[in-house]
Write a protein that holds these residues in place. Structure first.
Motif, PDB file in Angstrom:
ATOM      1  N   ASN A  98     -13.900 -14.622 -12.495  1.00  0.00           N
ATOM      2  CA  ASN A  98     -13.026 -13.804 -11.844  1.00  0.00           C
ATOM      3  C   ASN A  98     -13.127 -13.996 -10.372  1.00  0.00           C
ATOM      4  OD1 ASN A  98     -11.860 -12.245 -14.323  1.00  0.00           O
ATOM      5  ND2 ASN A  98     -13.744 -11.931 -14.409  1.00  0.00           N
ATOM      6  N   MET A 100     -11.556 -12.852  -6.677  1.00  0.00           N
ATOM      7  CA  MET A 100     -10.724 -12.266  -5.656  1.00  0.00           C
ATOM      8  C   MET A 100     -10.704 -12.882  -4.203  1.00  0.00           C
ATOM      9  SD  MET A 100     -11.457  -8.148  -4.882  1.00  0.00           S
ATOM     10  CE  MET A 100     -10.812  -7.356  -3.378  1.00  0.00           C
ATOM     11  N   GLY A 102      -9.702 -12.328  -0.297  1.00  0.00           N
ATOM     12  CA  GLY A 102      -9.519 -11.269   0.795  1.00  0.00           C
ATOM     13  C   GLY A 102      -9.417 -11.740   2.119  1.00  0.00           C
ATOM     14  N   ALA A 117      -8.632  -5.081 -14.003  1.00  0.00           N
ATOM     15  CA  ALA A 117      -7.953  -6.394 -13.681  1.00  0.00           C
ATOM     16  C   ALA A 117      -8.507  -7.558 -14.365  1.00  0.00           C
ATOM     17  CB  ALA A 117      -7.657  -6.736 -11.973  1.00  0.00           C
ATOM     18  N   CYS A 129      -3.258 -14.121 -12.747  1.00  0.00           N
ATOM     19  CA  CYS A 129      -3.722 -13.477 -11.659  1.00  0.00           C
ATOM     20  C   CYS A 129      -3.006 -12.227 -11.602  1.00  0.00           C
ATOM     21  CB  CYS A 129      -3.153 -14.129 -10.206  1.00  0.00           C
ATOM     22  SG  CYS A 129      -1.443 -14.059  -9.851  1.00  0.00           S
ATOM     23  N   VAL A 130      -3.900 -11.071 -10.867  1.00  0.00           N
ATOM     24  CA  VAL A 130      -3.065  -9.724 -10.493  1.00  0.00           C
ATOM     25  C   VAL A 130      -3.135  -9.651  -9.276  1.00  0.00           C
ATOM     26  CG1 VAL A 130      -3.825  -8.922 -12.903  1.00  0.00           C
ATOM     27  CG2 VAL A 130      -5.399  -8.657 -10.909  1.00  0.00           C
ATOM     28  N   HIS A 131      -2.208  -8.846  -8.718  1.00  0.00           N
ATOM     29  CA  HIS A 131      -2.219  -8.407  -7.086  1.00  0.00           C
ATOM     30  C   HIS A 131      -2.509  -6.863  -7.135  1.00  0.00           C
ATOM     31  CE1 HIS A 131      -0.316  -7.463  -3.262  1.00  0.00           C
ATOM     32  NE2 HIS A 131      -0.754  -8.845  -3.086  1.00  0.00           N
ATOM     33  N   LEU A 132      -3.516  -6.561  -6.520  1.00  0.00           N
ATOM     34  CA  LEU A 132      -3.748  -5.225  -6.488  1.00  0.00           C
ATOM     35  C   LEU A 132      -2.875  -4.549  -5.352  1.00  0.00           C
ATOM     36  CD1 LEU A 132      -7.577  -5.410  -5.872  1.00  0.00           C
ATOM     37  CD2 LEU A 132      -6.376  -5.122  -7.826  1.00  0.00           C
ATOM     38  N   ARG A 133      -2.088  -3.409  -5.738  1.00  0.00           N
ATOM     39  CA  ARG A 133      -1.260  -2.583  -5.215  1.00  0.00           C
ATOM     40  C   ARG A 133      -1.892  -2.249  -3.623  1.00  0.00           C
ATOM     41  NH1 ARG A 133       1.949   2.003  -7.950  1.00  0.00           N
ATOM     42  NH2 ARG A 133       2.924   0.315  -8.595  1.00  0.00           N
ATOM     43  N   LEU A 134      -1.120  -2.357  -2.909  1.00  0.00           N
ATOM     44  CA  LEU A 134      -1.757  -2.198  -1.591  1.00  0.00           C
ATOM     45  C   LEU A 134      -0.987  -0.822  -0.986  1.00  0.00           C
ATOM     46  CD1 LEU A 134      -0.803  -5.378   0.542  1.00  0.00           C
ATOM     47  CD2 LEU A 134      -2.932  -4.532  -0.598  1.00  0.00           C
TER      48      LEU A 134
END
Length: 134
Positions: A98, A100, A102, A117, A129-134
């Motif tokens: 995994n 991430m 940044g 995730a 992939c996943v996109h973390l909500r902003l």
């Protein structure tokens, strides 16, 4: 994935059962923003084992400030950028399952669902992939 043995799950998730996540952070002459990114990342992350590497483009005027950030976060590795493509490729190839990504001008203000995730990615092979909500 369900087809893994207990030993394989332990290796993938770490001996302590935590999901392991490599965090690759990009920074360019913004040590204060990087410090806040790291502070809030660690503040709002739980239930995962993070391995954090910062790929930093650092002008001489900012070197001592990046060293201060390094001193405040000794578990974080700060690499000084010299060949971006080669370094990023190497970081990705040597990362955990995994990853991430940044950037230093982001910060977090609530709990990060990194564990959820990672579990979703492991469970559903159609996700890449996943996109973390902003």
């Amino acid at each position: 994935p369900p087809h893994l043995s207990m030993a394989e799950h332990a290796q993938r998730d770490g001996a302590d059962g935590l999901v392991r996540v490599s965090v690759i952070v990009f920074s360019k002459d913004r040590p204060f923003q990087l410090r806040e990114y790291l502070r809030t990342l660690f503040l709002y992350t739980s239930g995962v084992q993070l391995s954090v590497v910062v790929l930093a483009h650092v002008q001489p005027d900012f070197r001592k400030h990046y060293q201060t950030v390094q001193d405040q976060f000794p578990a974080v590795t700060i690499l000084h950028e010299d060949d971006f493509c080669t370094q990023v490729t190497s970081l990705v190839r040597n990362a955990e399952e995994n990853i991430m990504f940044g950037v230093d001008d982001a910060l977090f203000c609530s709990s990060l669902p990194i564990q959820a995730a990672a579990k979703a990615l492991a469970k559903d092979n159609s996700l890449s992939c996943v996109h973390l909500r902003l």
